[in-house]
Design an enzyme around this catalytic site. Structure first.
Site, short mmCIF file in Angstrom:
data_model
loop_
_atom_site.label_atom_id
_atom_site.label_comp_id
_atom_site.label_asym_id
_atom_site.label_seq_id
_atom_site.Cartn_x
_atom_site.Cartn_y
_atom_site.Cartn_z
CG HIS A 1 -1.66 -1.05 1.63
ND1 HIS A 1 -3.00 -1.07 1.40
CD2 HIS A 1 -1.37 -2.24 2.22
CE1 HIS A 1 -3.52 -2.21 1.83
NE2 HIS A 1 -2.55 -2.94 2.34
CD GLU B 1 -1.17 1.46 4.36
OE1 GLU B 1 -0.68 2.27 3.53
OE2 GLU B 1 -2.37 1.17 4.41
ZN ZN Z 1 -4.13 0.55 0.63
#
Ligand code: ZN
Length: 275
Positions: A49, A118
């Protein structure tokens, strides 16, 4: 007196620890001396992400909000004892809330079966000519590579199960976007990438931008893992899934148009990883 003292300790030790392989859970014991052959890892997928926020805001959102990830890679990772530091926000054996409604390879709710990373990156800005995407930093990608390789190795995650958030939720998500260096990572053994000769063979002399049969692309993407209609129509859902696929494997053109190069890449990937 001395013998009594020894008995006392025997009783205490037996009470506290039980037999080897038995874990005292307070009111009962769990005996793990015999285990089953029929088991595998719960973790099957690794999801990448971007945070679409700066370092401070990313950390706040992922720790105080209704979203989380197992790892956060800052824009310039801290170096400690000569090693880059990844922030771990959720233990790998716990579910992190990073994927939302998601599908891959016939499975739903990918939070249940994945580790999420992330990466701090602002995503894109809208300009007159369309979206302009922010690049990732070299040292971020270096840390992502180290982290990903370790996770893939520990859980035996297959290359085609290393995915973008946009791959598993193409109707809702763009991240980590077309500037995420999937090819560079694949060259280091992380994730999938098609073989050039195989792409050329499936292209069969056609120009890259030549229109291609939608049904064939839908079938290949579904087989590879995407949730995509199989109706032969270049409808909105289909174009978004194709665009997600292009962001991952053909970032120069992510329009979602079903063209010959997209078809050839999809066929080459299916042949390599899903046959
Ligand atoms: Zn995401």
């Amino acid at each position: 007196m001395r013998r009594l003292f020894v008995y006392f300790w025997i009783i205490i030790l037996a009470g506290c620890c039980g037999k080897p392989g038995q874990i005292d859970r307070g009111a009962y014991l769990a005996d793990s001396t015999v285990s089953s052959n029929s088991q595998d890892e719960r973790i099957r997928f690794l999801v990448m992400h971007y945070t679409a926020a700066d370092d401070q805001e990313s950390l706040r959102l992922l720790t105080e909000g209704q979203v989380s990830a197992h790892y956060l890679v800052h824009s310039s990772p801290e170096i400690n004892r000569g090693k880059p530091v990844a922030r771990q926000l959720v233990a790998e054996e716990k579910r992190a809330w990073h994927a939302g409604e998601s599908h891959w390879q016939g499975r739903n709710n990918i939070n249940d079966t994945s580790v999420g990373i992330e990466i701090v990156n602002l995503g894109f800005r809208e300009e007159a000519g369309g979206k302009t995407w922010y690049p990732f930093n070299e040292d971020q990608i270096e840390l992502v590579a180290l982290l990903a390789r370790d996770i893939i190795h520990r859980y035996g995650i297959s290359p085609a199960n290393v995915v973008a958030h946009s791959d598993i939720a193409p109707l809702r998500k763009n991240d980590p976007g077309p500037r995420f260096p999937w090819r560079q990572l694949a060259l280091r053994g992380i994730g999938a990438w098609p073989d050039r000769e195989s792409v050329e063979r499936h292209l069969a002399g056609r120009a890259h931008g030549e229109p291609a049969p939608v049904a064939k692309i839908q079938q290949a993407l579904a087989r590879y893992g995407y949730s995509i209609p199989e109706n032969g129509l270049a409808d909105d859902k289909t174009r978004r899934a194709i665009s997600a696929f292009q962001m991952h494997f053909r970032p120069e053109d992510i329009s979602g148009t079903p063209d010959a190069q997209t078809e050839a890449i999809a066929m080459a990937l299916v042949e390599k990883y899903r046959s």
